[in-house]
Design a protein around this motif. Structure first.
Motif: not given
Lengths: 481, 250
Positions: B138-140, B135-136, B121, B94-97
């Motif tokens: 981030l979860s990709r 923002e999507s 965040m 995950n990009n954010a992770y």
């Protein structure tokens, strides 16, 4: 580069973290296997005559069988006459609470990070702790009892619920199944038993921690789980073992039975001693696990994270007998150093509109050899059967190997079978990208690997997924140079 | 901030950099231009410590430290950020992770407390807004399935979150349309301050209309053959690199 190589060598030389030996008096019987030994085991366990007879039939059959040689694994011959077939902690009190558990054993669990009391209070997991061959603690029994759920050691089940054991034992894995399962049938010591009555949803994850501890003692667990009509149960099995210099055989059998509309989830994290970095020692894990979706709309899901053992030989499978039944297999298997794994599944479609899903992720590092072997069989009467298989391999370094052996036997033309496979190498560029963002090589590898395994990890219950991820990173330590 | 002296480097036995000299002060933006194969990207990767490149001679100091002695992750934590020409995909992560792990590593190095998920965040949303990013993303998974433009934007976004001392942009403009280019340049300009420096590697002058450099260097066959102000870039645009093939004395 020099610096990182050094770090990696340090990591690689780190000892197996769970390698320690607990000093508990063991009651053992002499080495070797004979009809007398089988009788002795049965007598020690005060088993009914029918069970002794079953064991003896298995033993006689075993004498005529040969070890399977088709696995893609290499090891020295096992001397079955040089093993001890039964060991139990000497003090075997009837336990009312955890306080009565041998303090030494309690400490062992704590070293492993499995404090039973905390688990009891915090996580809502009922733990049936198998210490070597005999269960020494069982929790949450009362609460489960109120719902009619039986969760106990196999021996207890034999004494208290013989009709259930007799009805289902060997119905999924018959004693004649294969060399190791037959051996298990003759000499099995203990294991877990779970029975979920009609319409009951088991409110907590059932969990057992197995541990091999007695020197030279093969472990022959036997587990039987039955979910009646409309029942649901999720069972977790996690293992660690102390450091040993000799190879130890582990030949367990697990049987699952799901009746109409029942669901069984069986998750394993296997972290037995894999041997040292030169390939010395380690557990031989030759296991037969099979579930039968006996009823209509039943479902069995196997999820396994196999990081330990010197050799893994296991194919948790599903017999999809009931119409519309579903079998699933999600697997992560890692081999590092000199570990070998030959693992996969068998999906046997018998009923109509049966579905199976196979997701296998193999990770090889060091000199590790990782084989996926899977059978998808669609019987003549299995109209509208559907299978989807995905087998991915990840290679770390250039001395390891990945192998894939998919077998398809399709006897019904309406079947739909899909198979996808890929092999990739962890790229230097991926690692560099992570390092350029500040992550260490080790963290980078862990991140890439857990990304690779995501589809499997998300099948595990939350707390188990975390543990699995940790084990994965420990097992791959020192794999990138 | 960054001093490069007589830097030689090779990859796969082939010498690419043949004596680079460069001095970047705090707050400055330097552009490296040059024809294909001149060694521009090699310079960027060598500064970041790419293991495939071997430094055979020369020295590089960054904030007084010997950069060449440091591992790539140490350089990153010390404040060097490389915006990749070809950002790498990491399936399933995950990009954010990924970014949170990176940020907390960098913060730890700087003696700052790690950010929790909420604080992270908040920061990330603000930066995404600046870069006009969805923002999507981030979860990709990191860069997986991103378009070329999204990948480049994601690099600048990561830089904006990690707040390095020196940002090295390796052909960040390639593959961007004019709108995306403006957004990316806006992101970089918003980060310019008296302490932070940038090294912008580009093939085209176009990017430098938006990120205006203090100095422009022309790299050919592994050497800087000409340095000048921003007007040098315009001259190159007009006359091409051929004009400089014969080094002018002085």
């Amino acid at each position: 580069m020099t610096t990182s190589t050094e770090t990696i060598e340090q990591l690689a030389s780190r000892e197996y973290q769970h390698g320690f030996i607990t000093d508990v008096e063991q009651e053992t019987i002499p080495r070797g296997l004979s009809e007398d030994v089988v009788r002795l085991i049965s007598a020690k366990k005060q088993e009914p005559a029918w069970l002794l007879e079953w064991r003896l039939q298995a033993y006689r059959m075993w004498l005529t069988m040969k070890e399977p040689t088709w696995g893609n694994v290499k090891f020295d011959p096992i001397d079955y006459q040089n093993m001890i077939y039964y060991a139990a902690p000497k003090k075997k009190p009837v336990l009312q609470s955890l306080d009565e558990v041998d303090p030494e054993i309690r400490r062992t669990f704590e070293k492993l990070g499995i404090p039973l009391d905390e688990q009891k209070m915090l996580s809502g997991v009922a733990v049936d702790a198998v210490f070597d061959s005999v269960s020494v603690a069982t929790t949450f029994k009362e609460k489960l009892g109120e719902l009619g759920i039986i969760f106990c050691s196999f021996s207890e089940a034999v004494h208290h619920h013989p009709e259930l054991v007799r009805k289902y034992l060997g119905t999924v894995v018959p004693y004649s199944d294969n060399f190791y399962a037959t051996l298990n049938s003759a000499v099995f010591s203990d294991g877990s038993f779970a029975y979920i009555p009609k319409g009951v949803r088991c409110p907590m994850e059932l969990s057992t921690y197995f541990r091999i501890n007695a020197k030279d003692t093969g472990q022959f667990e036997r587990t039987l789980i039955i979910a009646e009509d409309g029942a649901y149960v999720s069972y977790l099995e996690g293992c660690t073992a102390p450091m040993r210099d000799e190879n130890q055989l582990h030949a367990a059998v697990v049987e699952l039975v799901a009746l109409d509309n029942a669901t069984i989830k069986y998750s394993t994290v296997q972290n037995w001693y894999p041997g040292d970095k030169d390939g010395k020692g380690g557990i031989y894990n030759f296991v037969t696990k099979r579930g039968k979706c006996q009823g209509v709309n039943s479902k069995i899901t196997w999820t396994q994270v196999e990081t330990g053992s010197a050799i893994t030989w296991k194919y948790p499978g599903c017999i999809l007998q009931g119409d519309n039944s579903i079998g699933e297999f999600y697997s992560v298997a890692t081999t590092n150093n000199w570990q070998q794994a030959d693992t996969g599944t068998k999906m046997i479609h018998l009923g109509k509109n049966t579905k199976s899903t196979i997701v296998s992720k193999g990770i090889s590092a060091g000199h590790g050899q990782n084989t996926y072997r899977g059978l998808v069989k669609i019987a003549k009467g299995a109209k509208g059967a559907h299978n989807y298989s995905q087998c991915d391999s990840l290679l770390i370094g250039d001395r390891c190997g990945a192998h894939t052996f998919p077998y398809l036997e399709i006897k019904n033309s309406t079947a739909k079978v899909e198979h996808e496979a890929s092999t990739s190498k962890i790229g230097e560029d991926q690692i560099f990208y992570c390092r350029q963002r500040g992550l260490s090589t080790e963290d980078a590898v862990n991140m890439i690997v857990s990304g690779f395994c995501k589809d499997v990890f998300r099948q595990l219950p939350m707390e188990f997924a975390v543990e699995a991820q940790k084990l994965l990173s420990v097992s791959l330590e020192g794999s990138v140079g | 901030m960054l001093t490069v002296r007589n830097l030689h480097a090779r990859v796969a036995g082939r010498e690419i950099l043949r004596g680079i000299n460069l001095e970047i002060m705090h707050g400055e933006v330097h552009a490296i231009m040059g024809p294909n194969g001149s060694g521009k990207s090699t310079l960027a990767r060598v500064l970041a410590g790419h293991p495939e490149y071997e430094v055979t001679a020369g020295e590089v100091t960054f904030e007084g430290e010997d950069l060449l002695e440091m591992d790539p992750e140490e350089r990153a934590r010390a404040g060097i950020f490389l915006a990749f020409q070809y950002p790498v995909e990491i399936p399933g992560v995950n990009n954010a992770y990924f970014l949170k792990a990176a940020l907390n590593t960098v913060r730890k190095q700087r003696g700052l407390e790690e950010l929790d998920a909420m604080e992270f965040m908040t920061l990330v949303r603000e930066r995404m807004k600046q870069l006009d990013m969805d923002e999507s993303l981030l979860s990709r998974p990191v860069n997986e399935g991103f378009s070329g433009g999204e990948k480049k934007r994601n690099e600048i976004f990561q830089m904006a979150v990690l707040e390095p001392k020196l940002g090295v942009l390796d052909e960040t403009d390639s593959g961007l349309d004019i709108d995306a280019l403006k957004v990316v340049a806006g992101g970089v300009n918003a980060m310019r301050n008296a302490d932070r420096a940038f090294l912008v590697v580009t093939h085209y002058q176009r990017l430098l209309n938006y990120i205006v450099p203090d100095q422009v260097h022309v790299l050919t066959e592994g050497r800087i053959i000409r340095s000048g102000g921003k007007e040098l870039a315009l001259e190159l645009e007009e006359k091409g690199y051929g004009w400089l093939e014969q080094p002018v004395g002085g």
